[in-house]
Design a protein around this motif. Sequence first.
Motif, PDB file in Angstrom:
ATOM      1  N   UNK A 149       0.954  -1.056   0.015  1.00 20.06           N
ATOM      2  CA  UNK A 149      -0.118  -0.017   0.058  1.00 20.06           C
ATOM      3  C   UNK A 149       0.859   1.192  -0.032  1.00 20.06           C
ATOM      4  N   UNK A 150       1.765   1.309   0.935  1.00 25.85           N
ATOM      5  CA  UNK A 150       2.885   2.561   1.009  1.00 25.85           C
ATOM      6  C   UNK A 150       3.492   2.721  -0.493  1.00 25.85           C
ATOM      7  N   UNK A 151       4.026   1.446  -1.147  1.00 25.03           N
ATOM      8  CA  UNK A 151       4.809   1.753  -2.461  1.00 25.03           C
ATOM      9  C   UNK A 151       3.802   2.393  -3.383  1.00 25.03           C
ATOM     10  N   UNK A 152       2.442   2.091  -3.530  1.00 23.04           N
ATOM     11  CA  UNK A 152       1.573   2.559  -4.300  1.00 23.04           C
ATOM     12  C   UNK A 152       1.445   3.906  -4.183  1.00 23.04           C
ATOM     13  N   UNK A 153       1.156   4.336  -2.738  1.00 18.29           N
ATOM     14  CA  UNK A 153       1.058   5.763  -2.537  1.00 18.29           C
ATOM     15  C   UNK A 153       2.201   6.510  -2.876  1.00 18.29           C
ATOM     16  N   UNK A 154       3.363   5.922  -2.671  1.00 16.12           N
ATOM     17  CA  UNK A 154       4.829   6.800  -2.864  1.00 16.12           C
ATOM     18  C   UNK A 154       4.891   6.867  -4.397  1.00 16.12           C
TER      19      UNK A 154
ATOM     20  N   UNK B 105       4.552  10.695  -9.077  1.00 12.52           N
ATOM     21  CA  UNK B 105       3.992  10.901 -10.298  1.00 12.52           C
ATOM     22  C   UNK B 105       2.960  12.000 -10.341  1.00 12.52           C
ATOM     23  N   UNK B 106       2.852  13.008  -9.390  1.00 16.04           N
ATOM     24  CA  UNK B 106       2.062  14.062  -9.078  1.00 16.04           C
ATOM     25  C   UNK B 106       0.579  13.650  -8.960  1.00 16.04           C
ATOM     26  N   UNK B 107       0.070  12.636  -8.301  1.00  8.71           N
ATOM     27  CA  UNK B 107      -1.157  12.373  -7.813  1.00  8.71           C
ATOM     28  C   UNK B 107      -1.330  13.057  -6.543  1.00  8.71           C
ATOM     29  N   UNK B 108      -2.143  14.113  -6.500  1.00 11.86           N
ATOM     30  CA  UNK B 108      -2.519  14.757  -5.174  1.00 11.86           C
ATOM     31  C   UNK B 108      -3.077  14.011  -4.336  1.00 11.86           C
ATOM     32  N   UNK B 109      -2.171  13.194  -3.477  1.00 18.99           N
ATOM     33  CA  UNK B 109      -2.496  12.327  -2.232  1.00 18.99           C
ATOM     34  C   UNK B 109      -1.313  12.431  -1.182  1.00 18.99           C
ATOM     35  N   UNK B 110      -1.626  12.046   0.009  1.00 17.86           N
ATOM     36  CA  UNK B 110      -0.470  12.029   1.042  1.00 17.86           C
ATOM     37  C   UNK B 110      -0.335  10.680   1.565  1.00 17.86           C
ATOM     38  N   UNK B 111       0.768  10.276   2.170  1.00 22.44           N
ATOM     39  CA  UNK B 111       1.394   9.268   2.465  1.00 22.44           C
ATOM     40  C   UNK B 111       0.264   8.471   3.631  1.00 22.44           C
ATOM     41  N   UNK B 112      -0.338   9.495   4.398  1.00 25.45           N
ATOM     42  CA  UNK B 112      -1.207   9.136   5.319  1.00 25.45           C
ATOM     43  C   UNK B 112      -2.679   8.521   4.910  1.00 25.45           C
ATOM     44  N   UNK B 113      -2.901   8.979   3.548  1.00 23.82           N
ATOM     45  CA  UNK B 113      -4.373   8.715   3.231  1.00 23.82           C
ATOM     46  C   UNK B 113      -4.588   7.088   3.295  1.00 23.82           C
TER      47      UNK B 113
ATOM     48  N   UNK C 250      -7.403  -0.376 -10.289  1.00 19.33           N
ATOM     49  CA  UNK C 250      -7.859   0.978  -9.988  1.00 19.33           C
ATOM     50  C   UNK C 250      -7.828   1.021  -8.332  1.00 19.33           C
ATOM     51  N   UNK C 251      -7.044   2.129  -7.901  1.00 17.41           N
ATOM     52  CA  UNK C 251      -6.983   2.238  -6.581  1.00 17.41           C
ATOM     53  C   UNK C 251      -7.541   3.707  -6.054  1.00 17.41           C
ATOM     54  N   UNK C 252      -7.954   3.732  -4.945  1.00 20.64           N
ATOM     55  CA  UNK C 252      -8.686   4.907  -4.206  1.00 20.64           C
ATOM     56  C   UNK C 252      -7.804   5.538  -3.161  1.00 20.64           C
ATOM     57  N   UNK C 253      -7.110   6.630  -3.222  1.00 15.40           N
ATOM     58  CA  UNK C 253      -6.725   6.885  -1.682  1.00 15.40           C
ATOM     59  C   UNK C 253      -7.460   8.087  -1.388  1.00 15.40           C
TER      60      UNK C 253
END
Length: 122
Positions: free
Chosen positions: A67-72, A77-85, A112-115
């Motif tokens: 999960x963390x590597x996907x968020x990182x 790659x400029x997706x507007x999310x944060x690591x704690x999502x 397809x992932x949702x953060x």
Amino acid sequence: MADDADNERGQGPGSGGEGDRGGRNDNGDHSNPGKGGGHGDEDGPDRKIAILVNEKPVTVDDKQQTGMSIKQAAIAQSVQIQLDFVLSVERGGGKTDLIGDDQPIRVHKGDRFLAIPNDDNS
């Protein structure tokens, strides 16, 4: 004579007639890189895999992720999310599964992932 050259390049009858997209990959073999029988993005650890995070395209370097590597990767790659999502994966039929930061997950092209922000205010 042009027909012989076209057949050698994989552009003859039954190939789709559109250059190399008609059944031949860059390596010159005729394996199907898609479903059922080829060397698609799910063979080998060094293949780039295109997924979606919050409807934005993200490319990961390996099918084995967390999960963390996907968020990182998404953040890089400029997706507007944060690591704690909180991250979840769509499973189809309106179902989703939560993915923990340390949870291993095998990704596939088009997953397809949702953060979303963690609204735990406790």
